[in-house]
Design a protein around this motif. Structure first.
Motif, short mmCIF file in Angstrom:
data_model
loop_
_atom_site.label_atom_id
_atom_site.label_comp_id
_atom_site.label_asym_id
_atom_site.label_seq_id
_atom_site.Cartn_x
_atom_site.Cartn_y
_atom_site.Cartn_z
N ALA A 108 0.86 -1.19 0.00
CA ALA A 108 0.00 0.00 0.00
C ALA A 108 0.90 1.23 0.00
N SER A 109 0.46 2.27 -0.69
CA SER A 109 1.24 3.51 -0.67
C SER A 109 1.10 4.16 0.70
N GLN A 110 2.08 4.99 1.06
CA GLN A 110 2.09 5.61 2.39
C GLN A 110 2.64 7.02 2.28
N SER A 111 1.93 7.98 2.85
CA SER A 111 2.45 9.35 2.92
C SER A 111 3.53 9.41 3.99
N VAL A 112 4.64 10.07 3.68
CA VAL A 112 5.76 10.17 4.63
C VAL A 112 6.22 11.62 4.73
N ASN A 113 6.80 11.96 5.88
CA ASN A 113 7.29 13.31 6.13
C ASN A 113 8.75 13.27 6.56
N SER A 114 9.55 14.15 5.98
CA SER A 114 10.97 14.22 6.30
C SER A 114 11.18 14.33 7.81
N GLY A 115 12.15 13.57 8.31
CA GLY A 115 12.48 13.58 9.73
C GLY A 115 11.87 12.43 10.50
N ASN A 116 10.89 11.74 9.92
CA ASN A 116 10.26 10.60 10.58
C ASN A 116 11.08 9.33 10.35
N THR A 117 10.68 8.25 10.98
CA THR A 117 11.27 6.94 10.73
C THR A 117 10.24 6.06 10.04
N TRP A 118 10.71 4.98 9.44
CA TRP A 118 9.81 4.04 8.78
C TRP A 118 10.19 2.62 9.14
N SER A 119 9.24 1.72 8.96
CA SER A 119 9.49 0.30 9.21
C SER A 119 8.93 -0.51 8.05
#
Length: 131
Positions: A108-119
């Motif tokens: 699934a696509s996911q909106s992301v924001n600079s400075g966050n982490t992802w898994s």
């Protein structure tokens, strides 16, 4: 001269499949989340990257469910988001040799924001047996 006809293999030995997948086990060292499917190393790591994780772990080749062989990218819990946008794909690269090795769509696509982490859950990358 005989006319050329492409020959389709009835079987490919595990050793042949493993040698292709071993590149991921031995050379891949970075995974990026991208805003579209990467088509080159630069696309994966610069033009379309939204975040990355280095020092990744990919296991040795093993049997794949349904036939063939696979390697598994270990789960990631601390990837860095470096851009803002919508992540739709992943790209696995060899940064030592500037090579794009694997791309794929996220479930699934996911909106992301600079400075966050992802898994990312553990991910199988495989080559099926010939049909």
């Amino acid at each position: 001269l005989f006319p050329y006809k492409e020959l389709l293999m009835a079987s490919i030995a595990d050793r042949v499949l493993d040698n292709g997948l071993t590149i991921l086990d031995t050379e891949a060292n970075r995974v990026d989340l991208t805003s579209q499917e990467a088509t080159s190393f630069a696309s994966a790591t610069s033009t379309h990257t939204l975040g990355n994780k280095t020092s990744i772990s990919i296991g040795s080749p093993a049997d794949r469910s349904g036939g063939g062989r696979k390697v598994t990218l270990a789960a990631i819990t601390d990837g860095s988001i470096t851009g803002t946008g919508t992540a739709t794909h992943y790209a696995i690269t060899d940064t030592t040799n500037s090579r794009l090795l694997v791309t794929g769509a996220l479930t699934a696509s996911q909106s992301v924001n600079s400075g966050n982490t992802w898994s990312l859950n553990a991910l199988d990358i495989g080559i099926p047996d010939p049909s």
